[in-house]
Motif scaffolding. Structure first.
Motif, PDB file in Angstrom:
ATOM      1  N   PRO A 240       0.802  -1.232   0.000  1.00 11.96           N
ATOM      2  CA  PRO A 240       0.000   0.000   0.000  1.00 11.96           C
ATOM      3  C   PRO A 240       0.830   1.275   0.000  1.00 11.96           C
ATOM      4  CG  PRO A 240      -0.018  -1.020   2.176  1.00 11.96           C
ATOM      5  CD  PRO A 240       0.637  -1.996   1.246  1.00 11.96           C
ATOM      6  N   TRP A 241       2.134   1.172   0.234  1.00 13.65           N
ATOM      7  CA  TRP A 241       2.946   2.377   0.173  1.00 13.65           C
ATOM      8  C   TRP A 241       3.186   2.805  -1.270  1.00 13.65           C
ATOM      9  CZ3 TRP A 241       4.631  -2.309   2.103  1.00 13.65           C
ATOM     10  CH2 TRP A 241       5.528  -3.026   1.317  1.00 13.65           C
ATOM     11  N   VAL A 242       2.922   1.924  -2.231  1.00 15.11           N
ATOM     12  CA  VAL A 242       3.052   2.279  -3.640  1.00 15.11           C
ATOM     13  C   VAL A 242       1.747   2.885  -4.147  1.00 15.11           C
ATOM     14  CG1 VAL A 242       3.557   1.414  -5.952  1.00 15.11           C
ATOM     15  CG2 VAL A 242       4.749   0.448  -3.982  1.00 15.11           C
ATOM     16  N   CYS A 243       0.639   2.203  -3.924  1.00 17.77           N
ATOM     17  CA  CYS A 243      -0.700   2.720  -4.235  1.00 17.77           C
ATOM     18  C   CYS A 243      -1.508   2.681  -2.945  1.00 17.77           C
ATOM     19  CB  CYS A 243      -1.375   1.881  -5.322  1.00 17.77           C
ATOM     20  SG  CYS A 243      -0.693   2.132  -6.957  1.00 17.77           S
ATOM     21  N   PRO A 244      -1.589   3.797  -2.220  1.00 20.85           N
ATOM     22  CA  PRO A 244      -2.236   3.817  -0.899  1.00 20.85           C
ATOM     23  C   PRO A 244      -3.669   3.298  -0.940  1.00 20.85           C
ATOM     24  CG  PRO A 244      -1.064   5.867  -1.308  1.00 20.85           C
ATOM     25  CD  PRO A 244      -1.058   5.111  -2.607  1.00 20.85           C
ATOM     26  N   THR A 245      -4.039   2.592   0.094  1.00 23.49           N
ATOM     27  CA  THR A 245      -5.383   2.029   0.176  1.00 23.49           C
ATOM     28  C   THR A 245      -6.448   3.111   0.064  1.00 23.49           C
ATOM     29  OG1 THR A 245      -4.574   0.209   1.554  1.00 23.49           O
ATOM     30  CG2 THR A 245      -6.943   0.667   1.625  1.00 23.49           C
ATOM     31  N   GLU A 246      -6.187   4.276   0.659  1.00 24.32           N
ATOM     32  CA  GLU A 246      -7.156   5.371   0.607  1.00 24.32           C
ATOM     33  C   GLU A 246      -7.439   5.777  -0.841  1.00 24.32           C
ATOM     34  OE1 GLU A 246      -4.471   5.265   2.448  1.00 24.32           O
ATOM     35  OE2 GLU A 246      -5.296   5.124   4.487  1.00 24.32           O
ATOM     36  N   MET A 247      -6.385   5.819  -1.667  1.00 25.29           N
ATOM     37  CA  MET A 247      -6.562   6.150  -3.080  1.00 25.29           C
ATOM     38  C   MET A 247      -7.412   5.096  -3.774  1.00 25.29           C
ATOM     39  SD  MET A 247      -3.734   6.148  -6.135  1.00 25.29           S
ATOM     40  CE  MET A 247      -2.723   7.434  -5.413  1.00 25.29           C
ATOM     41  N   VAL A 248      -7.111   3.836  -3.508  1.00 25.15           N
ATOM     42  CA  VAL A 248      -7.860   2.750  -4.129  1.00 25.15           C
ATOM     43  C   VAL A 248      -9.334   2.822  -3.742  1.00 25.15           C
ATOM     44  CG1 VAL A 248      -8.128   0.245  -4.246  1.00 25.15           C
ATOM     45  CG2 VAL A 248      -5.832   1.254  -4.233  1.00 25.15           C
ATOM     46  N   LEU A 249      -9.611   3.020  -2.461  1.00 23.69           N
ATOM     47  CA  LEU A 249     -11.000   3.076  -1.992  1.00 23.69           C
ATOM     48  C   LEU A 249     -11.733   4.288  -2.558  1.00 23.69           C
ATOM     49  CD1 LEU A 249     -10.560   2.008   1.752  1.00 23.69           C
ATOM     50  CD2 LEU A 249     -11.307   0.600  -0.180  1.00 23.69           C
ATOM     51  N   ASP A 250     -11.046   5.418  -2.678  1.00 20.10           N
ATOM     52  CA  ASP A 250     -11.679   6.625  -3.232  1.00 20.10           C
ATOM     53  C   ASP A 250     -12.072   6.418  -4.691  1.00 20.10           C
ATOM     54  OD1 ASP A 250     -11.453   7.974  -0.852  1.00 20.10           O
ATOM     55  OD2 ASP A 250      -9.683   9.142  -1.445  1.00 20.10           O
ATOM     56  N   ILE A 251     -11.171   5.825  -5.469  1.00 18.12           N
ATOM     57  CA  ILE A 251     -11.481   5.599  -6.882  1.00 18.12           C
ATOM     58  C   ILE A 251     -12.535   4.513  -7.027  1.00 18.12           C
ATOM     59  CG2 ILE A 251     -10.510   4.777  -9.070  1.00 18.12           C
ATOM     60  CD1 ILE A 251      -7.935   6.238  -8.350  1.00 18.12           C
ATOM     61  N   ALA A 252     -12.491   3.505  -6.173  1.00 11.38           N
ATOM     62  CA  ALA A 252     -13.546   2.485  -6.189  1.00 11.38           C
ATOM     63  C   ALA A 252     -14.909   3.128  -5.979  1.00 11.38           C
ATOM     64  CB  ALA A 252     -13.268   1.439  -5.112  1.00 11.38           C
ATOM     65  N   THR A 253     -14.972   4.058  -5.039  1.00  8.95           N
ATOM     66  CA  THR A 253     -16.234   4.745  -4.745  1.00  8.95           C
ATOM     67  C   THR A 253     -16.743   5.526  -5.952  1.00  8.95           C
ATOM     68  OG1 THR A 253     -15.633   4.915  -2.414  1.00  8.95           O
ATOM     69  CG2 THR A 253     -17.354   6.395  -3.202  1.00  8.95           C
ATOM     70  N   GLU A 254     -15.838   6.135  -6.710  1.00 12.95           N
ATOM     71  CA  GLU A 254     -16.231   6.857  -7.918  1.00 12.95           C
ATOM     72  C   GLU A 254     -17.001   5.964  -8.878  1.00 12.95           C
ATOM     73  OE1 GLU A 254     -13.436   9.253 -10.090  1.00 12.95           O
ATOM     74  OE2 GLU A 254     -12.185   9.540  -8.297  1.00 12.95           O
ATOM     75  N   PHE A 255     -16.659   4.696  -8.897  1.00 10.60           N
ATOM     76  CA  PHE A 255     -17.303   3.747  -9.804  1.00 10.60           C
ATOM     77  C   PHE A 255     -18.429   2.967  -9.129  1.00 10.60           C
ATOM     78  CE2 PHE A 255     -13.324   4.554 -11.976  1.00 10.60           C
ATOM     79  CZ  PHE A 255     -13.724   4.624 -13.301  1.00 10.60           C
ATOM     80  N   GLY A 256     -18.797   3.376  -7.918  1.00  5.94           N
ATOM     81  CA  GLY A 256     -19.927   2.744  -7.253  1.00  5.94           C
ATOM     82  C   GLY A 256     -19.607   1.462  -6.530  1.00  5.94           C
ATOM     83  N   PHE A 257     -18.296   1.214  -6.253  1.00  5.58           N
ATOM     84  CA  PHE A 257     -17.899   0.016  -5.520  1.00  5.58           C
ATOM     85  C   PHE A 257     -17.637   0.373  -4.059  1.00  5.58           C
ATOM     86  CE2 PHE A 257     -16.642  -1.189  -9.845  1.00  5.58           C
ATOM     87  CZ  PHE A 257     -17.182  -2.456  -9.934  1.00  5.58           C
ATOM     88  N   VAL A 258     -18.113  -0.473  -3.161  1.00  7.57           N
ATOM     89  CA  VAL A 258     -17.876  -0.259  -1.734  1.00  7.57           C
ATOM     90  C   VAL A 258     -17.316  -1.541  -1.116  1.00  7.57           C
ATOM     91  CG1 VAL A 258     -19.611   1.533  -1.432  1.00  7.57           C
ATOM     92  CG2 VAL A 258     -20.273  -0.857  -1.202  1.00  7.57           C
ATOM     93  N   SER A 259     -16.434  -1.346  -0.146  1.00 12.41           N
ATOM     94  CA  SER A 259     -15.851  -2.470   0.608  1.00 12.41           C
ATOM     95  C   SER A 259     -16.153  -2.249   2.078  1.00 12.41           C
ATOM     96  CB  SER A 259     -14.336  -2.529   0.378  1.00 12.41           C
ATOM     97  OG  SER A 259     -13.746  -3.487   1.215  1.00 12.41           O
ATOM     98  N   SER A 260     -16.980  -3.110   2.641  1.00  7.85           N
ATOM     99  CA  SER A 260     -17.385  -2.970   4.036  1.00  7.85           C
ATOM    100  C   SER A 260     -16.282  -3.442   4.979  1.00  7.85           C
ATOM    101  CB  SER A 260     -18.655  -3.777   4.285  1.00  7.85           C
ATOM    102  OG  SER A 260     -18.923  -3.895   5.660  1.00  7.85           O
ATOM    103  N   ASP A 261     -16.055  -2.688   6.043  1.00 10.31           N
ATOM    104  CA  ASP A 261     -15.076  -3.113   7.050  1.00 10.31           C
ATOM    105  C   ASP A 261     -15.452  -4.461   7.651  1.00 10.31           C
ATOM    106  OD1 ASP A 261     -13.616  -0.836   6.630  1.00 10.31           O
ATOM    107  OD2 ASP A 261     -14.379   0.236   8.375  1.00 10.31           O
TER     108      ASP A 261
END
Length: 287
Positions: A240-261
């Motif tokens: 995740p230090w290469v592609c931070p998880t926060e970035m991945v989750l933000d872009i996922a949200t743009e496309f309507g994808f959600v990952s529940s804790d």
């Protein structure tokens, strides 16, 4: 040379397997210090050019001495052999990474996710996850994909190494092969054409396939086009230090994808430190 990772997929990471991945992980730590354009992934996603790519993006290697075979022993007397490069190269797809081994453990513990489903592995590298699905989890079909021609050549070798017959788009449903290794370059336009040929999928699997930030958006463009509305996108990012998880989750949200804790899954070895979670992405329910 044969390296054996005994019992790895019986939910125990063997020390040899972990050490192998950690060695490569130490190289990954220094990855951003080099010019990104040296990396094959950059040559696909490092620019805004979404023009059609030729099939043979990269030259294939014919040096057999560059490879080793890793053996994975699974229960029910199933053994999977994976050919990978001995030494680190400019492609991340020619070696087995931590995330794929974590994902395989998840899949073995949640076999119902794969059973009788159409499964596609994105950025498959050596193809471990796709082969575990095909050989141990009874899917309807499996597509093991990558964008790198050299990786695809090795993927197809690994499929045949395990005694499986490769199918093409025309025969995937009508034959007993039920597995194919087509090229899939990420991005909306490529994914639309791919869906016309292979259809939408019930389950997408992606592990340790994000090594430059420019790849995140095309990955989710692809997932958005290829996943059925009620499908699952299973994702692991061990670096995740290469592609931070926060970035991945933000872009996922743009496309309507959600990952529940609540659905985050950790391997027994990683749970205390909350490392290497499996994210289960679903499409956001429309209100």
């Amino acid at each position: 040379q044969l390296s054996i990772r005994s019992q790895l997929l019986l939910f125990v990471h063997s020390p040899s397997a972990i050490n192998c991945c950690y060695i490569r992980g130490s190289i990954m730590t220094n990855m951003n210090q080099d010019d990104d354009s040296n990396w094959r992934e950059y040559n696909i996603h490092g620019t805004d050019d979404d023009a059609d790519q030729p099939f043979d993006i990269f030259a294939s290697s014919t040096d057999d001495d560059a490879y080793e075979t890793i053996q994975y022993d699974i229960d029910n007397n199933i053994t999977i052999n994976i050919r990978s490069e001995k030494d680190y190269d400019k492609s991340t797809g020619m070696s087995v990474w931590t995330g794929s081994e974590v994902m395989c453990t998840y899949l073995r513990r949640h076999s119902d996710v794969i059973q009788n489903k159409k499964v596609l592995e994105l950025g498959a590298g050596c193809g471990l996850c796709g082969l575990v699905c095909r050989m141990a989890l009874n899917p309807e079909s499996v597509l093991i994909t990558d964008g790198d021609h050299q990786v695809l050549t090795n993927l197809r070798y690994n499929v045949e190494l395990n005694g499986l017959q490769l199918a093409d788009a025309a025969t995937l449903k009508s034959s007993n092969a039920t597995i194919s290794c087509p090229q899939l370059i990420w991005g909306k336009n490529h994914a639309i054409k791919f869906a016309e040929q292979y259809g939408k999928q019930d389950v997408l699997v992606a592990t340790d396939c994000l090594y430059i930030s420019q790849s995140v958006y095309p990955l989710f463009e692809t997932a958005n086009e290829l996943l059925e509305k009620t499908g699952l996108f299973l994702f692991v990012n061990s670096y995740p230090w290469v592609c931070p998880t926060e970035m991945v989750l933000d872009i996922a949200t743009e496309f309507g994808f959600v990952s529940s804790d609540d659905e985050l899954w950790y391997h027994d070895d990683d749970r205390e430190k909350r490392k290497n979670p499996v994210h289960v992405f679903r499409r956001r329910k429309e209100v």
